[in-house]
Design a protein around this motif. Structure first.
Motif, PDB file in Angstrom:
ATOM      1  N   LYS A 231       0.838  -1.202   0.000  1.00 53.69           N
ATOM      2  CA  LYS A 231       0.000   0.000   0.000  1.00 53.69           C
ATOM      3  C   LYS A 231       0.868   1.246   0.000  1.00 53.69           C
ATOM      4  CE  LYS A 231      -3.978   2.081   2.298  1.00 53.69           C
ATOM      5  NZ  LYS A 231      -4.842   1.989   1.120  1.00 53.69           N
ATOM      6  N   ASN A 232       0.460   2.238  -0.771  1.00 48.36           N
ATOM      7  CA  ASN A 232       1.176   3.510  -0.807  1.00 48.36           C
ATOM      8  C   ASN A 232       0.842   4.345   0.418  1.00 48.36           C
ATOM      9  OD1 ASN A 232       2.300   2.928  -3.312  1.00 48.36           O
ATOM     10  ND2 ASN A 232       0.690   3.958  -4.456  1.00 48.36           N
ATOM     11  N   LEU A 233       1.885   4.835   1.085  1.00 52.56           N
ATOM     12  CA  LEU A 233       1.715   5.760   2.203  1.00 52.56           C
ATOM     13  C   LEU A 233       2.151   7.140   1.724  1.00 52.56           C
ATOM     14  CD1 LEU A 233       3.231   3.625   5.133  1.00 52.56           C
ATOM     15  CD2 LEU A 233       0.848   3.726   4.362  1.00 52.56           C
ATOM     16  N   TYR A 234       1.179   8.006   1.472  1.00 48.77           N
ATOM     17  CA  TYR A 234       1.466   9.341   0.939  1.00 48.77           C
ATOM     18  C   TYR A 234       1.657  10.342   2.082  1.00 48.77           C
ATOM     19  CZ  TYR A 234      -0.098   7.689  -3.653  1.00 48.77           C
ATOM     20  OH  TYR A 234      -0.228   7.015  -4.835  1.00 48.77           O
ATOM     21  N   PHE A 235       2.708  11.152   1.966  1.00 47.05           N
ATOM     22  CA  PHE A 235       2.963  12.201   2.949  1.00 47.05           C
ATOM     23  C   PHE A 235       2.623  13.542   2.287  1.00 47.05           C
ATOM     24  CE2 PHE A 235       5.759   8.632   3.877  1.00 47.05           C
ATOM     25  CZ  PHE A 235       5.410   8.369   5.196  1.00 47.05           C
ATOM     26  N   ASN A 236       1.327  13.799   2.205  1.00 42.36           N
ATOM     27  CA  ASN A 236       0.884  15.003   1.504  1.00 42.36           C
ATOM     28  C   ASN A 236      -0.189  15.745   2.308  1.00 42.36           C
ATOM     29  OD1 ASN A 236      -0.574  12.507  -0.268  1.00 42.36           O
ATOM     30  ND2 ASN A 236      -1.935  13.978   0.664  1.00 42.36           N
ATOM     31  N   LYS A 237      -0.483  16.953   1.860  1.00 41.84           N
ATOM     32  CA  LYS A 237      -1.522  17.767   2.483  1.00 41.84           C
ATOM     33  C   LYS A 237      -2.899  17.191   2.130  1.00 41.84           C
ATOM     34  CE  LYS A 237       1.225  22.035   2.337  1.00 41.84           C
ATOM     35  NZ  LYS A 237       1.277  23.452   1.884  1.00 41.84           N
ATOM     36  N   PRO A 238      -3.927  17.525   2.916  1.00 37.99           N
ATOM     37  CA  PRO A 238      -5.260  16.968   2.630  1.00 37.99           C
ATOM     38  C   PRO A 238      -5.954  17.589   1.419  1.00 37.99           C
ATOM     39  CG  PRO A 238      -5.329  18.381   4.565  1.00 37.99           C
ATOM     40  CD  PRO A 238      -3.893  18.242   4.197  1.00 37.99           C
ATOM     41  N   PHE A 239      -5.354  18.652   0.838  1.00 30.27           N
ATOM     42  CA  PHE A 239      -5.922  19.258  -0.366  1.00 30.27           C
ATOM     43  C   PHE A 239      -4.883  19.205  -1.482  1.00 30.27           C
ATOM     44  CE2 PHE A 239      -8.236  21.324   3.109  1.00 30.27           C
ATOM     45  CZ  PHE A 239      -9.552  21.068   2.723  1.00 30.27           C
ATOM     46  N   ASP A 240      -5.363  18.982  -2.719  1.00 30.16           N
ATOM     47  CA  ASP A 240      -4.440  18.870  -3.840  1.00 30.16           C
ATOM     48  C   ASP A 240      -4.102  20.241  -4.424  1.00 30.16           C
ATOM     49  OD1 ASP A 240      -6.597  19.696  -5.348  1.00 30.16           O
ATOM     50  OD2 ASP A 240      -6.972  17.745  -6.268  1.00 30.16           O
ATOM     51  N   GLN A 241      -3.451  20.236  -5.582  1.00 30.38           N
ATOM     52  CA  GLN A 241      -3.001  21.487  -6.206  1.00 30.38           C
ATOM     53  C   GLN A 241      -4.168  22.400  -6.571  1.00 30.38           C
ATOM     54  OE1 GLN A 241      -0.758  20.019  -9.524  1.00 30.38           O
ATOM     55  NE2 GLN A 241       1.068  19.576  -8.300  1.00 30.38           N
ATOM     56  N   ASP A 242      -5.340  21.810  -6.836  1.00 32.88           N
ATOM     57  CA  ASP A 242      -6.515  22.606  -7.191  1.00 32.88           C
ATOM     58  C   ASP A 242      -7.401  22.892  -5.984  1.00 32.88           C
ATOM     59  OD1 ASP A 242      -5.750  22.576  -9.887  1.00 32.88           O
ATOM     60  OD2 ASP A 242      -6.692  20.619 -10.191  1.00 32.88           O
ATOM     61  N   ASN A 243      -6.838  22.665  -4.784  1.00 32.95           N
ATOM     62  CA  ASN A 243      -7.552  22.907  -3.528  1.00 32.95           C
ATOM     63  C   ASN A 243      -8.784  22.009  -3.369  1.00 32.95           C
ATOM     64  OD1 ASN A 243      -7.396  24.294  -1.071  1.00 32.95           O
ATOM     65  ND2 ASN A 243      -9.021  25.713  -1.679  1.00 32.95           N
ATOM     66  N   LYS A 244      -8.722  20.819  -3.975  1.00 30.26           N
ATOM     67  CA  LYS A 244      -9.762  19.818  -3.793  1.00 30.26           C
ATOM     68  C   LYS A 244      -9.303  18.800  -2.753  1.00 30.26           C
ATOM     69  CE  LYS A 244     -11.430  20.114  -8.571  1.00 30.26           C
ATOM     70  NZ  LYS A 244     -11.613  19.352  -9.847  1.00 30.26           N
ATOM     71  N   LYS A 245     -10.267  18.281  -1.994  1.00 33.24           N
ATOM     72  CA  LYS A 245      -9.918  17.311  -0.955  1.00 33.24           C
ATOM     73  C   LYS A 245      -9.318  16.060  -1.583  1.00 33.24           C
ATOM     74  CE  LYS A 245     -13.031  14.965   1.355  1.00 33.24           C
ATOM     75  NZ  LYS A 245     -14.147  14.605   2.257  1.00 33.24           N
ATOM     76  N   VAL A 246      -8.178  15.630  -1.057  1.00 35.96           N
ATOM     77  CA  VAL A 246      -7.488  14.451  -1.581  1.00 35.96           C
ATOM     78  C   VAL A 246      -8.302  13.191  -1.276  1.00 35.96           C
ATOM     79  CG1 VAL A 246      -5.442  12.988  -1.320  1.00 35.96           C
ATOM     80  CG2 VAL A 246      -5.199  15.472  -1.439  1.00 35.96           C
ATOM     81  N   SER A 247      -8.409  12.319  -2.258  1.00 41.96           N
ATOM     82  CA  SER A 247      -9.094  11.042  -2.091  1.00 41.96           C
ATOM     83  C   SER A 247      -8.191   9.935  -2.611  1.00 41.96           C
ATOM     84  CB  SER A 247     -10.419  11.038  -2.851  1.00 41.96           C
ATOM     85  OG  SER A 247     -10.184  11.016  -4.249  1.00 41.96           O
ATOM     86  N   ARG A 248      -8.666   8.710  -2.528  1.00 41.10           N
ATOM     87  CA  ARG A 248      -7.869   7.575  -3.013  1.00 41.10           C
ATOM     88  C   ARG A 248      -7.639   7.649  -4.516  1.00 41.10           C
ATOM     89  NH1 ARG A 248     -11.656   2.440  -1.992  1.00 41.10           N
ATOM     90  NH2 ARG A 248     -12.044   3.552  -0.052  1.00 41.10           N
ATOM     91  N   ASN A 249      -8.495   8.415  -5.220  1.00 40.62           N
ATOM     92  CA  ASN A 249      -8.368   8.529  -6.671  1.00 40.62           C
ATOM     93  C   ASN A 249      -7.478   9.692  -7.108  1.00 40.62           C
ATOM     94  OD1 ASN A 249     -10.177   6.348  -7.089  1.00 40.62           O
ATOM     95  ND2 ASN A 249     -11.915   7.716  -6.797  1.00 40.62           N
ATOM     96  N   THR A 250      -7.007  10.494  -6.152  1.00 39.32           N
ATOM     97  CA  THR A 250      -6.148  11.619  -6.495  1.00 39.32           C
ATOM     98  C   THR A 250      -4.793  11.102  -6.984  1.00 39.32           C
ATOM     99  OG1 THR A 250      -7.202  12.975  -4.785  1.00 39.32           O
ATOM    100  CG2 THR A 250      -5.107  13.763  -5.672  1.00 39.32           C
ATOM    101  N   LYS A 251      -4.361  11.563  -8.125  1.00 35.40           N
ATOM    102  CA  LYS A 251      -3.097  11.115  -8.695  1.00 35.40           C
ATOM    103  C   LYS A 251      -1.919  11.681  -7.898  1.00 35.40           C
ATOM    104  CE  LYS A 251      -5.021  10.740 -13.358  1.00 35.40           C
ATOM    105  NZ  LYS A 251      -4.955  11.214 -14.757  1.00 35.40           N
ATOM    106  N   ALA A 252      -0.812  10.951  -7.930  1.00 31.02           N
ATOM    107  CA  ALA A 252       0.369  11.348  -7.152  1.00 31.02           C
ATOM    108  C   ALA A 252       0.876  12.728  -7.560  1.00 31.02           C
ATOM    109  CB  ALA A 252       1.472  10.307  -7.312  1.00 31.02           C
ATOM    110  N   LYS A 253       0.853  13.022  -8.856  1.00 29.20           N
ATOM    111  CA  LYS A 253       1.383  14.304  -9.339  1.00 29.20           C
ATOM    112  C   LYS A 253       0.503  15.480  -8.922  1.00 29.20           C
ATOM    113  CE  LYS A 253      -0.802  13.837 -13.897  1.00 29.20           C
ATOM    114  NZ  LYS A 253      -0.550  13.748 -15.358  1.00 29.20           N
ATOM    115  N   GLU A 254      -0.747  15.204  -8.524  1.00 29.74           N
ATOM    116  CA  GLU A 254      -1.655  16.272  -8.117  1.00 29.74           C
ATOM    117  C   GLU A 254      -1.600  16.534  -6.617  1.00 29.74           C
ATOM    118  OE1 GLU A 254      -5.367  14.808  -9.453  1.00 29.74           O
ATOM    119  OE2 GLU A 254      -4.995  15.229 -11.571  1.00 29.74           O
ATOM    120  N   ARG A 255      -0.932  15.673  -5.871  1.00 29.10           N
ATOM    121  CA  ARG A 255      -0.841  15.827  -4.417  1.00 29.10           C
ATOM    122  C   ARG A 255       0.220  16.858  -4.055  1.00 29.10           C
ATOM    123  NH1 ARG A 255      -2.924  10.976  -1.595  1.00 29.10           N
ATOM    124  NH2 ARG A 255      -3.856   9.605  -3.167  1.00 29.10           N
ATOM    125  N   VAL A 256       0.001  17.532  -2.923  1.00 26.62           N
ATOM    126  CA  VAL A 256       0.942  18.546  -2.451  1.00 26.62           C
ATOM    127  C   VAL A 256       1.710  17.975  -1.264  1.00 26.62           C
ATOM    128  CG1 VAL A 256       1.217  20.882  -1.568  1.00 26.62           C
ATOM    129  CG2 VAL A 256      -0.648  20.349  -3.174  1.00 26.62           C
TER     130      VAL A 256
END
Length: 741
Positions: free
Chosen positions: A57-82
């Motif tokens: 399983k991937n353990l992401y160390f990112n903020k809860p909102f992505d680059q477009d200020n949308k809430k991060v979900s399991r479908n959020t791509k890695a490149k879109e995570r902050v």
């Protein structure tokens, strides 16, 4: 700047430097441990990476909102995570390493990271706010969580933040010392109160008494269509493809008969049904989830014939797919090459391939599959082998060149040449991912192995030995192909079939036009089968411990699945007092006195019906007090009663193991309190001055302990009366039949 503010700023800067130094030192202390984890492949990734891989399983160390200020979900791509800022990322990684050392599951650790990222979000990733973190900082996160999450989401995340602060930040002196508390009501408490609105809402979400009726209608309409097709009439509710509905309908009896979790259903093996000649019973072997041991569960007589027939038919439907999966296990890519045969290939095609230097045994033309949308006998679709403006097929990379060749007897045209070997290599890679789905869903699995493991067992089961093996397009309603690559039936394939969501595929209820009493299309979750069966078993009078074992749960969990009405519960409890082994509580003693005074059974039953008309559960047993008319104003009155004799409204259900554990915990809590305050409290009972506040508290604790002991004695007496032990669940040893063969 005033002198005071200058001193405060200097103090904060000194504190901040200390925290930075502390984090740096903590990292130095554990970096060797982290390196050992990566060397052993337990963790994949470098310390400074924004994602680690742990237990597949991937353990992401990112903020809860992505680059477009949308809430991060399991479908959020890695490149879109902050990514988290370095200092905060190091803090979370240090905490994660502690959880890994405790062998916590990857899903739980991922949830912890997400929860704590919201805490960091609330302080805007400001180091100055971190060093001044306190209880109000934690509590201020609650509105943010309630805005973005529903039901239990805010509480669970808030509770994890408190745990993170209490177990990591404070002990490591990253924040000022204080005692973090959970200052938020647990919604589960209200959900478990049968008189609350939350309980009623939970019942609606988790329980539908008519799911058997709805699926029965589906089966009737499916069978009618089967008869129509045999009579060469058009089906009223045609399947998108053969087996699309039938296979999942055949799986439904396993859910109704055993209340299997959806992952347990998908992991059944082809020989999951076993007959025990000694006991003359059929058993279902189940790889149980939630840390419980695998079990061989006896098949209820009512379901025996249905399950045997369903199992036989499932084997028929999935037999060819299982055989192909077995061949892939034996020969790898060669298995895919072997099925890509073109026996009816025209001679001019062979000649054209040879002329351009392509071996006809290894290469073929895309046109040989057919026109757009056509499918080869192996299940390979033409569309999966081509490039287009909008979609690139998964096997498009198998294109190795073009040649001129007549197409279906027409004039020579440009034809695309495909490589069987490239297709096979791509297929085996996809197959490896597909086959691993069955191992990593819900249970821990080491990458690339055929092994299930949990906290209680490990079992090796080859992919081809599973019962529900299909091909990758089998449950795709928009495709006319069954697929090319073997794939397990996944939880998603079952859930999408019965649960209305945003997916493009219609549920079986929508396709068959089945509506509920409110005129809405039927939809329910797979977990409702467990609630349905548990409630049915409770209504039939089964012992709660037996139900827990049969359902593969820990003792005491069945209460969370109990959807009986208050009247039904009262009836079940009333029968306990009318029996020979009367509970040793206030009401039980009253019933015994009535019997000793020759009161008739009818009068006793009338009195019980009146007394138990409003019965409800407490953490320690039952209460027959009408709380709407006469609320209980004294805490712990259930156990304390009169000097520890128990409240007259308190009832002890000796089959309720969860309540027993609560009593044990309560007793230990007050014993610890008194032991710390007065080691010899047992000898002070008669010397207490009940006018003094401290003595009143001591008396309160002593009465509660006595009440706990009295209640536990009732359990002990009941256990002494239980002379017969019924063996309702056997331990299932994967790979070994019930007869040891």
């Amino acid at each position: 700047m005033t002198l005071v503010s200058s001193l405060s700023s200097a103090k904060n800067q000194k504190r901040l430097n200390h925290v930075r130094s502390q984090i740096k030192q903590l990292k130095l202390d554990v970096i060797d441990e982290f390196q050992a984890l990566t060397d052993s492949k337990k963790v994949l990734g470098e310390w400074d990476d924004t994602v680690w891989i742990y237990k597949n399983k991937n353990l992401y160390f990112n903020k809860p909102f992505d680059q477009d200020n949308k809430k991060v979900s399991r479908n959020t791509k890695a490149k879109e995570r902050v990514p988290l800022p370095p200092l905060f990322s190091n803090i979370i990684k240090l905490y994660v390493l502690c959880q890994i050392k405790k062998d916590k599951t990857a899903s739980a650790i991922s949830s912890d990271i997400i929860a704590n990222s919201w805490l960091l979000e609330s302080i805007s990733y400001q180091e100055n706010k971190l060093i001044t973190l306190k209880q109000t900082t934690l509590d201020d996160v609650i509105p943010l969580l309630e805005k973005h999450f529903k039901k239990r989401g805010p509480f669970e995340r808030y509770k994890e933040m408190v745990r993170f602060t209490k177990s990591f930040l404070v002990p490591n002196k990253l924040v000022l010392s204080f005692a973090p508390k959970v200052n938020m009501p647990n919604p589960a408490i209200a959900q478990n109160n049968v008189t609350s609105k939350e309980y009623k809402a939970r019942n609606i979400d988790k329980y539908d008494a008519e799911i058997d009726k709805y699926l029965g209608i589906v089966k009737q309409r499916f069978d009618e269509d089967t008869r129509r097709i045999k009579a060469k009439k058009p089906a009223l509710y045609p399947e998108p493809k053969k087996g699309y509905d039938e296979l999942r309908l055949l799986a439904i009896p396993f859910l109704f008969a055993f209340g299997l979790r959806i992952g347990e259903l998908c992991r059944l093996t082809k020989d999951c049904l076993q007959y025990d000649e000694i006991n003359e019973r059929w058993y279902l072997n189940v790889l149980t989830e939630k840390g419980e041991l695998p079990t061989a569960r006896p098949i209820p007589r009512l379901w025996q014939e249905i399950l045997i027939e369903s199992h036989k038919r499932i084997l028929q439907i999935t037999g060819e797919f299982r055989a192909f999966a077995k061949q892939v296990e034996k020969t790898g890519t060669q298995a895919f090459i072997d099925v890509l045969n073109f026996d009816d290939r025209p001679e001019h095609v062979k000649e054209a391939l040879i002329a351009e230097g392509y071996d006809p045994d290894i290469y073929f033309l895309r046109s040989e599959i057919g026109l757009a949308g056509d499918v080869h006998s192996s299940g390979l679709a033409r569309n999966s082998c081509r490039h287009s403006k909008h979609v690139t097929g998964v096997f498009a990379d198998a294109e190795v060149g073009i040649i001129k060749c007549r197409n279906h007897g027409l004039a020579p045209a440009i034809q695309t040449v495909l490589s069987k070997e490239v297709i096979a290599k791509l297929a085996i890679k996809i197959y490896s991912g597909y086959s691993q789905l069955i191992y990593k869903e819900n249970l821990i699995n080491k990458k690339g192995t055929d092994t299930y493991s949990s906290s209680s067992f490990s079992a090796e089961v080859p992919f081809s030995e599973h019962l529900f093996i299909v091909k990758d397009e089998f449950f795709h309603g928009g495709s006319n192909s069954l697929g090319f690559i073997p794939k397990p039936m996944t939880a998603k394939a079952v859930v999408n079939w019965i649960t209305e969501d945003t997916s493009r595929s219609k549920t079986v209820f929508k396709r068959y036009g089945i509506i509920d009493g409110e005129g809405k299309c039927v939809s329910f979750s797979s977990h409702q089968f467990r609630h349905w069966l548990t409630t049915a078993l409770m209504r039939s009078g089964k012992n709660e411990m037996m139900i827990d074992l049969f359902m593969g749960r820990k003792a005491g969990q069945s209460r969370q699945y109990d959807h009986r009405t208050a009247k039904e519960r009262a009836e079940a409890i009333r029968q306990k007092y009318m029996g020979d082994n009367v509970p040793d509580d206030a009401l039980g003693r009253r019933v015994l006195r009535m019997r000793e005074n020759n009161v008739s059974l009818d009068e006793i039953e009338t009195a019980l019906n009146h007394t138990l008309s409003v019965v409800h559960f407490t953490p320690w047993g039952t209460c027959n007090r009408d709380l709407d008319v006469s609320p209980c104003e004294k805490g712990m009155m259930c156990l304390r009663g009169e000097q520890g004799k128990g409240c007259q409204h308190f009832g002890i259900d000796t089959s309720d193991i969860e309540a027993k554990q609560s009593i044990i915990n309560t007793k230990a809590h007050y014993e610890n309190q008194l032991s710390a305050l007065l080691p010899n409290y047992q000898n002070l009972n008669e010397k207490l001055n009940n006018k003094e506040p401290l003595d009143q508290h001591i008396q309160y604790c002593i009465d509660t302990i006595n009440g706990c002991e009295s209640a536990l004695n009732a359990y002990k007496k009941s256990e002494e009366h239980e002379a017969v032990n019924i063996n309702i669940v056997q331990i299932f040893n994967p790979g070994v039949t019930v007869n040891g063969k």
